[in-house]
Design a protein around this motif. Structure first.
Motif, PDB file in Angstrom:
ATOM      1  N   GLY A 138      18.192   4.433   6.718  1.00  0.00           N
ATOM      2  CA  GLY A 138      17.919   3.007   6.735  1.00  0.00           C
ATOM      3  C   GLY A 138      16.487   2.658   6.376  1.00  0.00           C
ATOM      4  O   GLY A 138      16.032   1.552   6.652  1.00  0.00           O
ATOM      5  N   GLN A 139      15.779   3.597   5.764  1.00  0.00           N
ATOM      6  CA  GLN A 139      14.385   3.362   5.394  1.00  0.00           C
ATOM      7  C   GLN A 139      14.298   2.754   4.002  1.00  0.00           C
ATOM      8  O   GLN A 139      15.041   3.115   3.099  1.00  0.00           O
ATOM      9  N   HIS A 140      13.365   1.884   3.833  1.00  0.00           N
ATOM     10  CA  HIS A 140      13.146   1.071   2.650  1.00  0.00           C
ATOM     11  C   HIS A 140      11.944   1.643   1.876  1.00  0.00           C
ATOM     12  O   HIS A 140      10.984   2.098   2.508  1.00  0.00           O
ATOM     13  N   PRO A 141      11.942   1.637   0.536  1.00  0.00           N
ATOM     14  CA  PRO A 141      10.798   2.190  -0.196  1.00  0.00           C
ATOM     15  C   PRO A 141       9.452   1.569   0.196  1.00  0.00           C
ATOM     16  O   PRO A 141       8.445   2.270   0.282  1.00  0.00           O
ATOM     17  N   LEU A 142       9.418   0.276   0.459  1.00  0.00           N
ATOM     18  CA  LEU A 142       8.160  -0.361   0.843  1.00  0.00           C
ATOM     19  C   LEU A 142       7.689   0.148   2.207  1.00  0.00           C
ATOM     20  O   LEU A 142       6.493   0.317   2.438  1.00  0.00           O
ATOM     21  N   ALA A 143       8.605   0.421   3.094  1.00  0.00           N
ATOM     22  CA  ALA A 143       8.225   1.021   4.381  1.00  0.00           C
ATOM     23  C   ALA A 143       7.713   2.439   4.153  1.00  0.00           C
ATOM     24  O   ALA A 143       6.743   2.862   4.783  1.00  0.00           O
ATOM     25  N   GLY A 144       8.348   3.156   3.217  1.00  0.00           N
ATOM     26  CA  GLY A 144       7.899   4.516   2.904  1.00  0.00           C
ATOM     27  C   GLY A 144       6.462   4.554   2.432  1.00  0.00           C
ATOM     28  O   GLY A 144       5.672   5.394   2.873  1.00  0.00           O
ATOM     29  N   VAL A 145       6.105   3.638   1.542  1.00  0.00           N
ATOM     30  CA  VAL A 145       4.727   3.606   1.045  1.00  0.00           C
ATOM     31  C   VAL A 145       3.771   3.098   2.121  1.00  0.00           C
ATOM     32  O   VAL A 145       2.591   3.460   2.129  1.00  0.00           O
ATOM     33  N   SER A 146       4.270   2.335   3.060  1.00  0.00           N
ATOM     34  CA  SER A 146       3.415   1.801   4.122  1.00  0.00           C
ATOM     35  C   SER A 146       2.918   2.894   5.068  1.00  0.00           C
ATOM     36  O   SER A 146       1.889   2.726   5.716  1.00  0.00           O
ATOM     37  N   THR A 161       1.111   1.237  -5.352  1.00  0.00           N
ATOM     38  CA  THR A 161       2.550   1.491  -5.269  1.00  0.00           C
ATOM     39  C   THR A 161       3.254   0.338  -4.566  1.00  0.00           C
ATOM     40  O   THR A 161       4.310  -0.126  -5.021  1.00  0.00           O
ATOM     41  N   ALA A 162       2.684  -0.134  -3.488  1.00  0.00           N
ATOM     42  CA  ALA A 162       3.267  -1.279  -2.777  1.00  0.00           C
ATOM     43  C   ALA A 162       3.300  -2.508  -3.675  1.00  0.00           C
ATOM     44  O   ALA A 162       4.296  -3.243  -3.695  1.00  0.00           O
ATOM     45  N   SER A 163       2.244  -2.727  -4.432  1.00  0.00           N
ATOM     46  CA  SER A 163       2.197  -3.874  -5.347  1.00  0.00           C
ATOM     47  C   SER A 163       3.293  -3.792  -6.393  1.00  0.00           C
ATOM     48  O   SER A 163       3.922  -4.810  -6.721  1.00  0.00           O
ATOM     49  N   ALA A 164       3.534  -2.594  -6.919  1.00  0.00           N
ATOM     50  CA  ALA A 164       4.601  -2.424  -7.916  1.00  0.00           C
ATOM     51  C   ALA A 164       5.955  -2.785  -7.316  1.00  0.00           C
ATOM     52  O   ALA A 164       6.776  -3.458  -7.954  1.00  0.00           O
TER      53      ALA A 164
END
Length: 132
Positions: free
Chosen positions: A78-86, A93-96
């Protein structure tokens, strides 16, 4: 997300995941050019995008997004890519991901949002970005 099975493409899939982890845009582009779906997931449910984001490889993230990867796709946990980069705090990466429409709130029902992770790990620039 599409989960690829071992239909003779296992070496290509493995190379693509290695490229996503390492930030190798050339290797990743090669796999995409050979027909690998940008939403391909591994046995743990992690997509190429999730691994590239988690490891802070903005170039790979951008490449995958340009090829149609879903910026809000979640892994099996249930993890989201934006949470991963956080976790790591990589602003580029977050901006992309945000530019591609990633939800700054993260995955619905997740215990913590990307903002919470960024703040918890004291990533000030990313926290500011997510607040904006």
């Amino acid at each position: 997300m599409s989960r690829n099975t071992d239909d003779g493409h296992a070496p290509l899939i493995e190379a693509a995941f290695d490229a996503a982890r390492a930030g190798d845009t050339t290797g990743l582009q090669h796999a995409l050019d050979r027909g690998l779906a940008p939403g391909t997931t591994n046995d743990a449910g992690d997509s190429l995008l999730m691994l590239a984001a988690y490891h802070g490889h903005a170039g790979c993230v951008t490449l995958l997004l340009e090829h149609g990867a879903d910026p809000d796709a979640v892994n099996a946990k249930g993890q989201h890519p934006l949470a991963g980069v956080s976790y790591k705090g990589d602003v580029a990466t977050a901006s992309a991901l945000l530019d591609a429409g990633a939800d700054p709130e993260g995955a619905p029902g997740a215990a913590r949002s990307p903002l919470m992770y960024a703040a918890m790990y004291n990533h000030r620039a990313l926290t500011r970005l997510l607040l904006d």
